[in-house]
Design a protein around this motif. Structure first.
Motif, PDB file in Angstrom:
ATOM      1  N   ARG A  68       0.795  -1.234   0.000  1.00  0.00           N
ATOM      2  CA  ARG A  68       0.000   0.000   0.000  1.00  0.00           C
ATOM      3  C   ARG A  68       0.829   1.286   0.000  1.00  0.00           C
ATOM      4  N   PHE A  69       2.037   1.238   0.541  1.00  0.00           N
ATOM      5  CA  PHE A  69       2.861   2.441   0.681  1.00  0.00           C
ATOM      6  C   PHE A  69       4.037   2.411  -0.286  1.00  0.00           C
ATOM      7  N   THR A  70       4.461   3.593  -0.718  1.00  0.00           N
ATOM      8  CA  THR A  70       5.629   3.723  -1.587  1.00  0.00           C
ATOM      9  C   THR A  70       6.527   4.839  -1.075  1.00  0.00           C
ATOM     10  N   ILE A  71       7.795   4.520  -0.851  1.00  0.00           N
ATOM     11  CA  ILE A  71       8.772   5.531  -0.447  1.00  0.00           C
ATOM     12  C   ILE A  71       9.535   5.982  -1.687  1.00  0.00           C
ATOM     13  N   SER A  72       9.810   7.282  -1.751  1.00  0.00           N
ATOM     14  CA  SER A  72      10.562   7.815  -2.886  1.00  0.00           C
ATOM     15  C   SER A  72      11.295   9.076  -2.444  1.00  0.00           C
ATOM     16  N   ARG A  73      12.159   9.569  -3.315  1.00  0.00           N
ATOM     17  CA  ARG A  73      12.866  10.798  -2.980  1.00  0.00           C
ATOM     18  C   ARG A  73      13.087  11.626  -4.231  1.00  0.00           C
ATOM     19  N   ASP A  74      13.226  12.930  -4.021  1.00  0.00           N
ATOM     20  CA  ASP A  74      13.557  13.859  -5.091  1.00  0.00           C
ATOM     21  C   ASP A  74      14.919  14.438  -4.751  1.00  0.00           C
ATOM     22  N   ASN A  75      15.925  13.992  -5.478  1.00  0.00           N
ATOM     23  CA  ASN A  75      17.285  14.407  -5.163  1.00  0.00           C
ATOM     24  C   ASN A  75      17.454  15.918  -5.268  1.00  0.00           C
ATOM     25  N   ALA A  76      16.862  16.512  -6.272  1.00  0.00           N
ATOM     26  CA  ALA A  76      17.044  17.944  -6.495  1.00  0.00           C
ATOM     27  C   ALA A  76      16.425  18.777  -5.374  1.00  0.00           C
ATOM     28  N   LYS A  77      15.356  18.273  -4.790  1.00  0.00           N
ATOM     29  CA  LYS A  77      14.656  19.016  -3.734  1.00  0.00           C
ATOM     30  C   LYS A  77      15.045  18.551  -2.338  1.00  0.00           C
ATOM     31  N   ASN A  78      15.929  17.561  -2.247  1.00  0.00           N
ATOM     32  CA  ASN A  78      16.298  16.995  -0.942  1.00  0.00           C
ATOM     33  C   ASN A  78      15.050  16.639  -0.138  1.00  0.00           C
ATOM     34  N   THR A  79      14.104  16.023  -0.799  1.00  0.00           N
ATOM     35  CA  THR A  79      12.829  15.715  -0.166  1.00  0.00           C
ATOM     36  C   THR A  79      12.533  14.230  -0.270  1.00  0.00           C
TER      37      THR A  79
END
Length: 126
Positions: A68-79
């Motif tokens: 049900r859950f997905t972890i992700s990241r945006d390198n450019a936004k450090n988020t």
């Protein structure tokens, strides 16, 4: 100084979706970090939810959220993000963002993380 600031928690009904964000600052050599989401319900221990290596994207999930859950990241936004679908009342908790220097395997214990955000409340009504 490392700072982690979570946002996105709110009251939703069962079956709804919600996306949490964690903005990270002060992470030098940001490539070499593991970041994770934990959650803590009232009267319970802080439990692992999901983790990701900032570079490479290796992920790990708790069995209770894997589908049900997905972890992700945006390198450019450090988020860091946590997309939560089909929420259940048992998902109700304070959700925390955590960070540590990357290790060879994905750390899933809260004691393995050195930096923490202040938490954001997610409440799922039935």
């Amino acid at each position: 100084q490392v700072q982690l600031v979570e946002s996105g928690g709110e009251l939703v009904q069962a079956g709804a979706s919600l996306s949490l964000s964690c903005v990270a600052s002060g992470l030098t050599f940001v490539d070499y970090w593991h970041m994770a989401w934990f959650r803590q319900a009232p009267g319970k221990e802080r439990d692992f939810v999901a983790a990701i290596r900032w570079i490479g994207g290796s992920k790990a999930y708790a069995d209770s959220v894997k589908v049900r859950f997905t972890i992700s990241r945006d390198n450019a936004k450090n988020t860091l993000y946590l997309q939560m679908n089909n929420l259940k009342p048992e998902d109700t908790a304070v959700y925390y963002c955590a960070a540590r220097i990357a290790t060879s395997t994905v750390p899933i214990r809260s004691s393995e993380y050195h930096y923490w955000g202040q938490g954001t409340q997610v409440t799922v009504s039935s």
